[in-house]
Design an enzyme around this catalytic site. Structure first.
Site, PDB file in Angstrom:
ATOM      1  N   GLU A   1       0.703  -1.277   0.209  1.00  0.00           N
ATOM      2  CA  GLU A   1       0.038   0.150   0.232  1.00  0.00           C
ATOM      3  C   GLU A   1       0.785   1.283   0.039  1.00  0.00           C
ATOM      4  O   GLU A   1       2.237   1.221   0.245  1.00  0.00           O
ATOM      5  CB  GLU A   1      -0.969  -0.076   1.369  1.00  0.00           C
TER       6      GLU A   1
ATOM      7  N   ARG B   1      -9.319   1.894  12.041  1.00  0.00           N
ATOM      8  CA  ARG B   1      -7.654   2.038  11.809  1.00  0.00           C
ATOM      9  C   ARG B   1      -7.776   3.122  10.458  1.00  0.00           C
ATOM     10  O   ARG B   1      -8.708   3.158   9.766  1.00  0.00           O
ATOM     11  CB  ARG B   1      -7.066   0.788  11.428  1.00  0.00           C
TER      12      ARG B   1
ATOM     13  N   ASN C   1      -6.415   4.574   6.952  1.00  0.00           N
ATOM     14  CA  ASN C   1      -6.026   3.747   5.794  1.00  0.00           C
ATOM     15  C   ASN C   1      -5.116   4.787   4.839  1.00  0.00           C
ATOM     16  O   ASN C   1      -4.189   5.575   5.340  1.00  0.00           O
ATOM     17  CB  ASN C   1      -7.163   3.013   5.012  1.00  0.00           C
TER      18      ASN C   1
ATOM     19  N   ASN D   1      -9.979   5.629   1.184  1.00  0.00           N
ATOM     20  CA  ASN D   1      -8.992   5.219   0.375  1.00  0.00           C
ATOM     21  C   ASN D   1      -8.533   6.385  -0.412  1.00  0.00           C
ATOM     22  O   ASN D   1      -8.133   7.299   0.332  1.00  0.00           O
ATOM     23  CB  ASN D   1      -9.405   4.135  -0.516  1.00  0.00           C
TER      24      ASN D   1
ATOM     25  N   ASP E   1      -9.542   1.614  -5.558  1.00  0.00           N
ATOM     26  CA  ASP E   1      -8.809   1.678  -4.060  1.00  0.00           C
ATOM     27  C   ASP E   1      -8.008   2.971  -4.149  1.00  0.00           C
ATOM     28  O   ASP E   1      -8.307   4.088  -3.807  1.00  0.00           O
ATOM     29  CB  ASP E   1      -7.940   0.332  -4.138  1.00  0.00           C
TER      30      ASP E   1
END
Length: 291
Positions: free
Chosen positions: A17, A100, A102, A147, A197
């Site tokens: 990521e 959490r 991202n 995202n 994403d």
């Protein structure tokens, strides 16, 4: 237009990521969220390094004064990779242990924008802006999985992805305050099995969206909603992308291997790798956090 990405680093990430191109060092950095590892790769020499992080990190930004601002399981922190020390900054959702942080990214003013995702796919995430003076504001709520983030060339629009909403949205963006308004959909993914994403943009104002489950990155015109090009990959779970290279015309793309069973992994041996595609269109440089 179709491009084909090649494997740059066989990184074997569980969940690669947050790629960043560090123009000062001419290298790409990214993380493996599941393993809590920071990767960096220097294309000129082929050197690939990994460093263990003190917490699971989903996104990060380079800091003007050196080091990183990291965002992950326990909020935000400053991380000094030289001596591997971490200084806690804040956690706006410390009261929500099932969320959490991202994806995150800095705007041209050096503010860090990042949102949260629920570990149980519940729509109680949020989007925040973090200012260099240590303060922050919540910009949006009711988020499923925060995202990709990027901005228009004139800095009047911020593009934003909530993956579980199956769409790319746009906000009117106030460059002076970092606040947003006027949320609307510009690229719909509803009705597909593909989750948008991570995201970046190029110097022509087009956006590039990594498609989780789609085997590709797509280039879109956010004004017309037209798909202009695709970058094809040999892996199904494509997570994010960033422009880099000495001419800023190469797209570096991260991927994941964690969703694959043994048979699928055998068919996609490079899953979790870092990929690269020569695009011929220049991307826009990243911004550093000024705090």
């Amino acid at each position: 237009m179709r491009y084909t990405a090649e494997l740059a680093v066989d990184a074997h990430c569980s969940l690669g990521e947050g790629p960043i191109w560090d123009s000062s060092e001419q290298q790409v950095l990214w993380i493996d969220y599941d393993e809590g590892i920071l990767h960096d790769y220097l294309p000129s020499s082929g050197v690939h390094r990994i460093r263990k992080l003190p917490m699971k990190v989903a996104s990060f930004a380079l800091r003007v004064g050196g080091g990183l601002l990291i965002a992950g399981d326990r909020g935000l922190a400053f991380y000094n990779s030289a001596d591997e020390t971490m200084e806690f900054v804040c956690d706006p959702e410390s009261h929500l242990p099932h969320t959490r942080f991202n994806d995150g990214k800095c705007d041209p003013k050096g503010r860090f924008f990042a949102g949260t995702a629920s570990k149980g796919n519940v729509w109680d995430g949020a989007l925040y802006v973090f200012y260099p003076d240590g303060s922050y504001r919540q910009l949006d709520s009711g988020i499923g999985c925060s995202n990709g983030i990027t901005w228009s060339i004139n800095e009047k629009t911020m593009y934003y992805i909530d993956s579980l909403a199956y769409r790319v949205d746009a906000f009117d963006f106030d460059i002076d305050t970092g606040l947003v308004s006027g949320k609307r959909t510009v690229i719909p993914y509803e009705g597909t099995k593909i989750l948008p994403d991570g995201m970046t943009s190029d110097e022509e104002g087009m956006i590039w969206v990594a498609e989780w489950g789609g085997w590709k990155v797509s280039r879109w015109n956010p004004t017309t909603g037209e798909r202009l090009a695709v970058v094809e990959l040999p892996v199904k779970y494509v997570t994010s992308c960033v422009f880099g290279g000495k001419d800023m015309d190469e797209l570096y793309i991260t991927s994941a291997s964690s969703p694959l069973n043994e048979a699928a992994h055998a068919e996609q041996p490079s899953a979790g790798g870092l990929f690269r595609a020569k695009i011929g269109i220049k991307g826009r440089p990243i911004h550093l956090f000024r705090g």
